[in-house]
Motif scaffolding. Structure first.
Motif, PDB file in Angstrom:
ATOM      1  N   ALA A 151       0.818  -1.228   0.000  1.00 20.06           N
ATOM      2  CA  ALA A 151       0.000   0.000   0.000  1.00 20.06           C
ATOM      3  C   ALA A 151       0.843   1.266   0.000  1.00 20.06           C
ATOM      4  N   ARG A 152       2.047   1.191   0.551  1.00 19.39           N
ATOM      5  CA  ARG A 152       2.869   2.406   0.626  1.00 19.39           C
ATOM      6  C   ARG A 152       3.238   2.903  -0.767  1.00 19.39           C
ATOM      7  N   GLN A 153       3.016   4.157  -0.982  1.00 17.95           N
ATOM      8  CA  GLN A 153       3.480   4.768  -2.210  1.00 17.95           C
ATOM      9  C   GLN A 153       3.715   6.250  -1.930  1.00 17.95           C
ATOM     10  N   SER A 154       4.488   6.883  -2.775  1.00 21.42           N
ATOM     11  CA  SER A 154       4.758   8.305  -2.579  1.00 21.42           C
ATOM     12  C   SER A 154       3.528   9.105  -2.964  1.00 21.42           C
ATOM     13  N   VAL A 155       3.035   9.861  -2.014  1.00 21.89           N
ATOM     14  CA  VAL A 155       1.865  10.705  -2.251  1.00 21.89           C
ATOM     15  C   VAL A 155       2.319  12.158  -2.135  1.00 21.89           C
ATOM     16  N   ARG A 156       1.958  12.950  -3.126  1.00 20.25           N
ATOM     17  CA  ARG A 156       2.462  14.325  -3.186  1.00 20.25           C
ATOM     18  C   ARG A 156       1.342  15.350  -3.155  1.00 20.25           C
ATOM     19  N   ALA A 157       0.232  14.984  -2.510  1.00 21.51           N
ATOM     20  CA  ALA A 157      -0.874  15.934  -2.272  1.00 21.51           C
ATOM     21  C   ALA A 157      -1.575  15.479  -0.996  1.00 21.51           C
ATOM     22  N   ASN A 216      12.141  23.930  -3.768  1.00 21.49           N
ATOM     23  CA  ASN A 216      10.732  24.320  -3.971  1.00 21.49           C
ATOM     24  C   ASN A 216       9.802  23.159  -4.333  1.00 21.49           C
ATOM     25  N   GLN A 217       9.893  22.085  -3.595  1.00 25.92           N
ATOM     26  CA  GLN A 217       8.912  20.997  -3.760  1.00 25.92           C
ATOM     27  C   GLN A 217       7.680  21.406  -2.942  1.00 25.92           C
ATOM     28  N   ASP A 218       6.872  22.238  -3.589  1.00 24.86           N
ATOM     29  CA  ASP A 218       5.797  22.955  -2.890  1.00 24.86           C
ATOM     30  C   ASP A 218       4.785  22.058  -2.177  1.00 24.86           C
ATOM     31  N   PHE A 219       4.582  20.863  -2.701  1.00 25.24           N
ATOM     32  CA  PHE A 219       3.541  20.000  -2.117  1.00 25.24           C
ATOM     33  C   PHE A 219       3.817  19.689  -0.645  1.00 25.24           C
ATOM     34  N   ILE A 220       5.090  19.781  -0.251  1.00 23.47           N
ATOM     35  CA  ILE A 220       5.451  19.475   1.145  1.00 23.47           C
ATOM     36  C   ILE A 220       4.667  20.383   2.102  1.00 23.47           C
ATOM     37  N   THR A 224       2.856   9.567   2.847  1.00 22.54           N
ATOM     38  CA  THR A 224       4.164  10.211   2.993  1.00 22.54           C
ATOM     39  C   THR A 224       4.829  10.309   1.625  1.00 22.54           C
ATOM     40  N   CYS A 225       5.892  11.057   1.589  1.00 27.34           N
ATOM     41  CA  CYS A 225       6.782  11.014   0.426  1.00 27.34           C
ATOM     42  C   CYS A 225       8.197  11.272   0.932  1.00 27.34           C
ATOM     43  N   TRP A 226       9.082  10.381   0.628  1.00 24.91           N
ATOM     44  CA  TRP A 226      10.484  10.527   1.041  1.00 24.91           C
ATOM     45  C   TRP A 226      11.096  11.649   0.211  1.00 24.91           C
ATOM     46  N   ILE A 227      11.630  12.652   0.874  1.00 24.93           N
ATOM     47  CA  ILE A 227      12.281  13.757   0.160  1.00 24.93           C
ATOM     48  C   ILE A 227      13.783  13.671   0.406  1.00 24.93           C
ATOM     49  N   GLY A 228      14.500  13.393  -0.675  1.00 21.95           N
ATOM     50  CA  GLY A 228      15.956  13.302  -0.562  1.00 21.95           C
ATOM     51  C   GLY A 228      16.657  14.452  -1.261  1.00 21.95           C
ATOM     52  N   ALA A 229      15.905  15.173  -2.088  1.00 20.58           N
ATOM     53  CA  ALA A 229      16.502  16.297  -2.825  1.00 20.58           C
ATOM     54  C   ALA A 229      16.329  17.572  -2.009  1.00 20.58           C
ATOM     55  N   PHE A 230      17.385  17.948  -1.315  1.00 22.72           N
ATOM     56  CA  PHE A 230      17.345  19.191  -0.545  1.00 22.72           C
ATOM     57  C   PHE A 230      18.766  19.709  -0.368  1.00 22.72           C
ATOM     58  N   ARG A 251       0.523   3.295  -9.586  1.00 19.54           N
ATOM     59  CA  ARG A 251       1.663   2.595  -8.982  1.00 19.54           C
ATOM     60  C   ARG A 251       2.904   2.790  -9.847  1.00 19.54           C
ATOM     61  N   THR A 252       4.021   2.945  -9.204  1.00 17.67           N
ATOM     62  CA  THR A 252       5.280   3.055  -9.945  1.00 17.67           C
ATOM     63  C   THR A 252       5.787   1.648 -10.258  1.00 17.67           C
ATOM     64  N   PRO A 253       6.441   1.506 -11.408  1.00 20.48           N
ATOM     65  CA  PRO A 253       6.903   0.162 -11.780  1.00 20.48           C
ATOM     66  C   PRO A 253       8.113  -0.265 -10.955  1.00 20.48           C
ATOM     67  N   ARG A 254       8.410  -1.520 -10.963  1.00 22.37           N
ATOM     68  CA  ARG A 254       9.586  -2.056 -10.284  1.00 22.37           C
ATOM     69  C   ARG A 254      10.356  -2.968 -11.226  1.00 22.37           C
ATOM     70  N   ARG A 255      11.661  -3.061 -10.987  1.00 22.14           N
ATOM     71  CA  ARG A 255      12.452  -4.069 -11.685  1.00 22.14           C
ATOM     72  C   ARG A 255      11.968  -5.438 -11.205  1.00 22.14           C
TER      73      ARG A 255
HETATM   74  C1  LIG Z   1      16.418   8.375  -1.292  1.00 25.79           C
HETATM   75  C2  LIG Z   1      15.115   8.866  -1.898  1.00 25.79           C
HETATM   76  C3  LIG Z   1      15.015  10.180  -2.305  1.00 25.79           C
HETATM   77  C4  LIG Z   1      13.804  10.659  -2.834  1.00 25.79           C
HETATM   78  N1  LIG Z   1      13.673  11.998  -3.102  1.00 25.79           N
HETATM   79  C5  LIG Z   1      12.485  12.474  -3.528  1.00 25.79           C
HETATM   80  C6  LIG Z   1      12.288  13.867  -3.679  1.00 25.79           C
HETATM   81  O1  LIG Z   1      13.152  14.696  -3.397  1.00 25.79           O
HETATM   82  N2  LIG Z   1      11.070  14.289  -4.128  1.00 25.79           N
HETATM   83  C7  LIG Z   1      10.053  13.425  -4.412  1.00 25.79           C
HETATM   84  O2  LIG Z   1       8.967  13.890  -4.801  1.00 25.79           O
HETATM   85  N3  LIG Z   1      10.201  12.088  -4.256  1.00 25.79           N
HETATM   86  C8  LIG Z   1      11.387  11.601  -3.811  1.00 25.79           C
HETATM   87  N4  LIG Z   1      11.540  10.249  -3.578  1.00 25.79           N
HETATM   88  C9  LIG Z   1      10.412   9.326  -3.832  1.00 25.79           C
HETATM   89  C10 LIG Z   1      10.679   8.463  -5.062  1.00 25.79           C
HETATM   90  O3  LIG Z   1      10.516   9.246  -6.209  1.00 25.79           O
HETATM   91  C11 LIG Z   1       9.704   7.276  -5.036  1.00 25.79           C
HETATM   92  O4  LIG Z   1       9.911   6.520  -3.859  1.00 25.79           O
HETATM   93  C12 LIG Z   1       9.891   6.362  -6.241  1.00 25.79           C
HETATM   94  O5  LIG Z   1       9.561   7.032  -7.427  1.00 25.79           O
HETATM   95  C13 LIG Z   1       9.027   5.104  -6.148  1.00 25.79           C
HETATM   96  O6  LIG Z   1       7.669   5.469  -6.031  1.00 25.79           O
HETATM   97  P1  LIG Z   1       6.788   5.013  -4.772  1.00 25.79           P
HETATM   98  O7  LIG Z   1       7.425   5.597  -3.541  1.00 25.79           O
HETATM   99  O8  LIG Z   1       5.418   5.580  -5.041  1.00 25.79           O
HETATM  100  O9  LIG Z   1       6.803   3.521  -4.703  1.00 25.79           O
HETATM  101  C14 LIG Z   1      12.711   9.776  -3.032  1.00 25.79           C
HETATM  102  C15 LIG Z   1      12.838   8.447  -2.595  1.00 25.79           C
HETATM  103  C16 LIG Z   1      14.001   8.003  -2.009  1.00 25.79           C
HETATM  104  C17 LIG Z   1      14.063   6.594  -1.469  1.00 25.79           C
END
Ligand SMILES: Cc1cc2nc3c(=O)[nH]c(=O)nc-3n(C[C@H](O)[C@H](O)[C@H](O)COP(=O)(O)O)c2cc1C
Length: 181
Positions: free
Chosen positions: A9-15, A65-69, A120-126, A158-162
């Protein structure tokens, strides 16, 4: 939800909805992070909670400026504690173990949030320096992941996977036959 359901169920949600998060939900997320494994059980990380909207909006600037945060009611910043791990493990602790500790804690927090129906959404770009300055982090704390947490306001595809076959390879000891060539 059962563990594998949560993982699926976990996926990156940006809203996110404007609805806030209850204290017990936040506690459940932090407690899950607290259960994550860590090198030497040092838990060489610090989790910074931000719930003041003006501060979150400042943080957005440090994320290119990832505004959705800024839609999220709370943001957690997971920081590696380089000094805590370095004191025991030296260079490996400062450079690697504390980062691993912090990232595992982040992953646990993501899954716990998902289990609660949160997104949630993991933000690594900062910009690391900007985040350190904005949050007034003490020397040795290194932000490694920013995690907005909120109620989902979108259901992205859903995002694809290898394939597992592609990302996994098995190494076997060469048999005496093949070793001989
Ligand atoms: C280390 C890392 C850094 C990431 N940085 C960002 C980010 O800065 N902005 C963003 O919108 N998503 C970011 N993501 C989310 C990924 O884009 C996302 O996990 C990936 O596309 C797979 O999609 P899913 O999380 O929906 O399964 C990051 C994820 C990881 C693990």
């Amino acid at each position: 939800m059962e563990l594998f359901e949560v993982i699926r169920a976990r996926q990156s949600v940006r809203a996110y909805q404007s609805r806030g998060i209850e204290a017990d939900q936040l506690n459940a997320i932090l407690s899950a992070a607290n259960q994550s494994p860590s090198a030497g059980n040092l838990q060489a990380y610090q989790i910074i909670l931000i719930r003041e909207q003006p501060l979150i909006r400042e943080l957005v600037k440090a994320t290119y400026n990832q505004d959705f945060i800024a839609q999220a009611p709370i943001v957690l910043v997971f920081c590696a504690d380089t000094e805590r791990s370095g004191a025991k493990y030296g260079e490996a602790g400062r450079r690697l173990f504390c980062v691993q500790d912090a990232t595992i804690a982040t992953a646990y927090a993501q899954l716990a949030a998902t289990a609660l129906g949160l997104a949630t959404c993991w933000i690594g770009a900062f910009d690391e320096k900007k985040v350190v300055g904005l949050l007034g982090l003490r020397t040795g704390l290194r932000p490694v992941a920013i995690l907005p947490v909120g109620w989902p306001a979108e259901s992205p595809p859903r995002t694809p996977r290898r394939s597992v076959d592609e990302l996994m390879s098995e190494v076997r000891r060469p048999t005496t036959e093949s070793a001989r060539g």
